[in-house]
Design a protein around this motif. Structure first.
Motif, PDB file in Angstrom:
ATOM      1  N   ALA A 127       0.824  -1.212   0.000  1.00  0.00           N
ATOM      2  CA  ALA A 127       0.000   0.000   0.000  1.00  0.00           C
ATOM      3  C   ALA A 127       0.857   1.262   0.000  1.00  0.00           C
ATOM      4  CB  ALA A 127      -0.940   0.006   1.206  1.00  0.00           C
ATOM      5  N   GLY A 128       1.927   1.249   0.792  1.00  0.00           N
ATOM      6  CA  GLY A 128       2.799   2.414   0.844  1.00  0.00           C
ATOM      7  C   GLY A 128       3.490   2.678  -0.479  1.00  0.00           C
ATOM      8  N   PHE A 129       3.789   1.591  -1.203  1.00  0.00           N
ATOM      9  CA  PHE A 129       4.467   1.773  -2.491  1.00  0.00           C
ATOM     10  C   PHE A 129       3.519   2.360  -3.540  1.00  0.00           C
ATOM     11  CE2 PHE A 129       5.885   0.443  -6.693  1.00  0.00           C
ATOM     12  CZ  PHE A 129       7.192   0.903  -6.672  1.00  0.00           C
ATOM     13  N   VAL A 130       2.353   1.744  -3.727  1.00  0.00           N
ATOM     14  CA  VAL A 130       1.468   2.183  -4.813  1.00  0.00           C
ATOM     15  C   VAL A 130       0.900   3.573  -4.551  1.00  0.00           C
ATOM     16  CG1 VAL A 130       0.884  -0.167  -5.474  1.00  0.00           C
ATOM     17  CG2 VAL A 130      -0.590   1.049  -3.851  1.00  0.00           C
ATOM     18  N   GLU A 131       0.841   3.974  -3.297  1.00  0.00           N
ATOM     19  CA  GLU A 131       0.298   5.288  -2.954  1.00  0.00           C
ATOM     20  C   GLU A 131       1.410   6.294  -2.659  1.00  0.00           C
ATOM     21  OE1 GLU A 131      -2.307   4.406   0.280  1.00  0.00           O
ATOM     22  OE2 GLU A 131      -3.674   3.195  -0.950  1.00  0.00           O
ATOM     23  N   GLY A 132       2.617   5.971  -3.098  1.00  0.00           N
ATOM     24  CA  GLY A 132       3.778   6.779  -2.742  1.00  0.00           C
ATOM     25  C   GLY A 132       4.125   7.910  -3.677  1.00  0.00           C
ATOM     26  N   GLY A 133       3.228   8.320  -4.548  1.00  0.00           N
ATOM     27  CA  GLY A 133       3.489   9.467  -5.419  1.00  0.00           C
ATOM     28  C   GLY A 133       4.503   9.204  -6.506  1.00  0.00           C
ATOM     29  N   LEU A 134       4.463   8.032  -7.105  1.00  0.00           N
ATOM     30  CA  LEU A 134       5.384   7.688  -8.187  1.00  0.00           C
ATOM     31  C   LEU A 134       5.071   8.491  -9.438  1.00  0.00           C
ATOM     32  CD1 LEU A 134       5.138   3.846  -7.641  1.00  0.00           C
ATOM     33  CD2 LEU A 134       7.172   5.221  -7.153  1.00  0.00           C
ATOM     34  N   THR A 135       6.093   8.744 -10.242  1.00  0.00           N
ATOM     35  CA  THR A 135       5.901   9.463 -11.496  1.00  0.00           C
ATOM     36  C   THR A 135       6.129   8.529 -12.678  1.00  0.00           C
ATOM     37  OG1 THR A 135       8.223  10.179 -11.504  1.00  0.00           O
ATOM     38  CG2 THR A 135       6.630  11.644 -10.446  1.00  0.00           C
ATOM     39  N   GLY A 136       5.793   8.983 -13.882  1.00  0.00           N
ATOM     40  CA  GLY A 136       5.962   8.169 -15.076  1.00  0.00           C
ATOM     41  C   GLY A 136       4.845   7.160 -15.213  1.00  0.00           C
ATOM     42  N   LYS A 137       4.990   6.258 -16.158  1.00  0.00           N
ATOM     43  CA  LYS A 137       3.997   5.214 -16.399  1.00  0.00           C
ATOM     44  C   LYS A 137       4.111   4.159 -15.304  1.00  0.00           C
ATOM     45  CE  LYS A 137       1.756   5.025 -19.629  1.00  0.00           C
ATOM     46  NZ  LYS A 137       0.412   5.522 -19.951  1.00  0.00           N
ATOM     47  N   ARG A 138       2.967   3.787 -14.741  1.00  0.00           N
ATOM     48  CA  ARG A 138       2.931   2.807 -13.656  1.00  0.00           C
ATOM     49  C   ARG A 138       2.134   1.588 -14.113  1.00  0.00           C
ATOM     50  NH1 ARG A 138       0.464   7.193  -9.908  1.00  0.00           N
ATOM     51  NH2 ARG A 138       0.188   8.077 -11.996  1.00  0.00           N
ATOM     52  N   LEU A 139       2.773   0.409 -14.036  1.00  0.00           N
ATOM     53  CA  LEU A 139       2.157  -0.828 -14.523  1.00  0.00           C
ATOM     54  C   LEU A 139       2.169  -1.883 -13.427  1.00  0.00           C
ATOM     55  CD1 LEU A 139       4.070  -1.057 -17.940  1.00  0.00           C
ATOM     56  CD2 LEU A 139       2.009   0.268 -17.422  1.00  0.00           C
ATOM     57  N   ILE A 140       1.117  -2.695 -13.389  1.00  0.00           N
ATOM     58  CA  ILE A 140       1.078  -3.831 -12.483  1.00  0.00           C
ATOM     59  C   ILE A 140       0.821  -5.085 -13.316  1.00  0.00           C
ATOM     60  CG2 ILE A 140      -1.364  -3.336 -11.937  1.00  0.00           C
ATOM     61  CD1 ILE A 140      -0.830  -4.715  -9.183  1.00  0.00           C
ATOM     62  N   ALA A 141       1.790  -5.994 -13.321  1.00  0.00           N
ATOM     63  CA  ALA A 141       1.678  -7.240 -14.085  1.00  0.00           C
ATOM     64  C   ALA A 141       0.970  -8.274 -13.218  1.00  0.00           C
ATOM     65  CB  ALA A 141       3.062  -7.736 -14.493  1.00  0.00           C
ATOM     66  N   CYS A 142      -0.187  -8.724 -13.657  1.00  0.00           N
ATOM     67  CA  CYS A 142      -0.968  -9.665 -12.853  1.00  0.00           C
ATOM     68  C   CYS A 142      -1.546 -10.764 -13.744  1.00  0.00           C
ATOM     69  CB  CYS A 142      -2.084  -8.939 -12.101  1.00  0.00           C
ATOM     70  SG  CYS A 142      -3.160  -7.933 -13.144  1.00  0.00           S
ATOM     71  N   CYS A 143      -2.013 -11.831 -13.095  1.00  0.00           N
ATOM     72  CA  CYS A 143      -2.494 -13.011 -13.822  1.00  0.00           C
ATOM     73  C   CYS A 143      -4.011 -13.177 -13.767  1.00  0.00           C
ATOM     74  CB  CYS A 143      -1.843 -14.275 -13.255  1.00  0.00           C
ATOM     75  SG  CYS A 143      -0.043 -14.285 -13.339  1.00  0.00           S
ATOM     76  N   ASP A 144      -4.689 -12.402 -12.955  1.00  0.00           N
ATOM     77  CA  ASP A 144      -6.127 -12.566 -12.743  1.00  0.00           C
ATOM     78  C   ASP A 144      -6.894 -12.372 -14.051  1.00  0.00           C
ATOM     79  OD1 ASP A 144      -8.770 -12.553 -11.943  1.00  0.00           O
ATOM     80  OD2 ASP A 144      -8.403 -11.334 -10.157  1.00  0.00           O
ATOM     81  N   PRO A 145      -7.535 -13.427 -14.586  1.00  0.00           N
ATOM     82  CA  PRO A 145      -8.251 -13.302 -15.860  1.00  0.00           C
ATOM     83  C   PRO A 145      -9.496 -12.423 -15.767  1.00  0.00           C
ATOM     84  CG  PRO A 145      -8.680 -15.437 -14.869  1.00  0.00           C
ATOM     85  CD  PRO A 145      -7.620 -14.790 -14.033  1.00  0.00           C
ATOM     86  N   GLU A 146      -9.924 -12.135 -14.536  1.00  0.00           N
ATOM     87  CA  GLU A 146     -11.095 -11.274 -14.356  1.00  0.00           C
ATOM     88  C   GLU A 146     -10.746  -9.788 -14.500  1.00  0.00           C
ATOM     89  OE1 GLU A 146     -14.162 -12.537 -13.989  1.00  0.00           O
ATOM     90  OE2 GLU A 146     -13.200 -14.491 -14.245  1.00  0.00           O
ATOM     91  N   VAL A 147      -9.466  -9.503 -14.501  1.00  0.00           N
ATOM     92  CA  VAL A 147      -9.007  -8.119 -14.607  1.00  0.00           C
ATOM     93  C   VAL A 147      -8.719  -7.796 -16.069  1.00  0.00           C
ATOM     94  CG1 VAL A 147      -7.186  -6.481 -13.967  1.00  0.00           C
ATOM     95  CG2 VAL A 147      -8.027  -8.159 -12.288  1.00  0.00           C
ATOM     96  N   GLU A 148      -9.188  -6.674 -16.522  1.00  0.00           N
ATOM     97  CA  GLU A 148      -8.919  -6.248 -17.903  1.00  0.00           C
ATOM     98  C   GLU A 148      -7.467  -5.778 -17.997  1.00  0.00           C
ATOM     99  OE1 GLU A 148     -10.504  -3.071 -21.278  1.00  0.00           O
ATOM    100  OE2 GLU A 148     -11.630  -3.354 -19.408  1.00  0.00           O
ATOM    101  N   ARG A 149      -6.678  -6.507 -18.795  1.00  0.00           N
ATOM    102  CA  ARG A 149      -5.255  -6.220 -18.921  1.00  0.00           C
ATOM    103  C   ARG A 149      -4.892  -5.977 -20.378  1.00  0.00           C
ATOM    104  NH1 ARG A 149      -2.958 -11.607 -17.183  1.00  0.00           N
ATOM    105  NH2 ARG A 149      -4.855 -12.275 -18.243  1.00  0.00           N
ATOM    106  N   ILE A 150      -3.815  -5.248 -20.582  1.00  0.00           N
ATOM    107  CA  ILE A 150      -3.313  -5.022 -21.937  1.00  0.00           C
ATOM    108  C   ILE A 150      -1.884  -5.567 -22.006  1.00  0.00           C
ATOM    109  CG2 ILE A 150      -4.756  -2.995 -22.313  1.00  0.00           C
ATOM    110  CD1 ILE A 150      -2.299  -1.241 -21.814  1.00  0.00           C
ATOM    111  N   PRO A 151      -1.390  -5.877 -23.210  1.00  0.00           N
ATOM    112  CA  PRO A 151       0.000  -6.340 -23.313  1.00  0.00           C
ATOM    113  C   PRO A 151       0.966  -5.287 -22.777  1.00  0.00           C
ATOM    114  CG  PRO A 151      -1.191  -6.692 -25.374  1.00  0.00           C
ATOM    115  CD  PRO A 151      -2.068  -5.830 -24.520  1.00  0.00           C
TER     116      PRO A 151
END
Length: 213
Positions: A127-151
């Motif tokens: 939680a601290g990482f994802v809410e830490g004010g990161l800049t640039g493009k932020r991506l999360i690589a996940c396997c859940d087929p219920e989540v809409e993902r792009i290549p």
């Protein structure tokens, strides 16, 4: 000294070395005493190998330490700027050996003739990482087929700074994915195969590297 004892170098031999901050030096060994080798700087290149983008990999520590070490070594060789161990709900290994990993980073940097030393951060909660004010493009690589993902290759542009989250064995929880998306992360996939954490991390690094050649 490694140069003298392992590489069998001696007085008069040429040597290349870096300060880890972008300067690449060409020098000449002028003193080959094993207790303290001396080298004369002949020339220096500033911002040697500087890329047009920054790559920040955030990865869950692995139960098998060898696999995390393998990932870090290959990620540095491929090209990376920052590594953050992220503690997720399903992370089994809650500690890292930072000193050992730091040594591997230096070794891989020298092996691949890099002039910038990647930054290894302290482990942080998800939680601290994802809410830490990161800049640039932020991506999360996940396997859940219920989540809409792009290549992953469609999720960033050439020259764009990228932060990529790679989860633990068992993947992120649905709640973690939702939290990351709410914080501005884009869900991505790295092909149709289910990859181990360290393999997914390297595949992600290579995707960014190849897109910027």
């Amino acid at each position: 000294m490694h140069c003298l004892k392992v590489l069998r170098m001696k007085r008069g031999d040429s040597i290349s070395f870096t300060d880890g901050s972008g300067s690449l030096y060409e020098g000449l060994i002028t003193g080959d005493d094993p207790a303290g080798m001396i080298a004369k700087v002949i020339s220096v290149s500033h911002e040697a190998g500087k890329r047009t983008y920054r790559l920040h990999m955030a990865i869950s520590p692995l139960k098998n330490e060898d696999r995390l070490e393998w990932f870090i070594e290959k990620a540095v060789e491929t090209g990376i700027d920052e590594i953050t161990p992220v503690m997720c709900s399903r992370t089994e290994k809650k500690r890292i050996r930072k000193e050992r990993l730091g040594g591997l980073i230096i070794s891989a940097m020298k092996q691949s003739i890099k002039s910038y030393l990647p930054l290894l951060n302290e482990p942080v909660p998800f939680a601290g990482f994802v809410e830490g004010g990161l800049t640039g493009k932020r991506l999360i690589a996940c396997c859940d087929p219920e989540v809409e993902r792009i290549p992953i290759t469609a999720a960033f542009s050439r020259g764009e700074d990228v932060t990529i989250l790679i989860g633990p064995e068992g993947d992120f929880t649905p709640e973690e994915i939702a939290r990351a998306v709410k914080s501005g992360f884009t869900p991505v996939h790295i092909g149709s195969s289910r990859l181990r954490t360290e393999t997914a991390g390297i595949a992600a690094c290579c995707s960014v590297y190849l897109a910027n050649i």
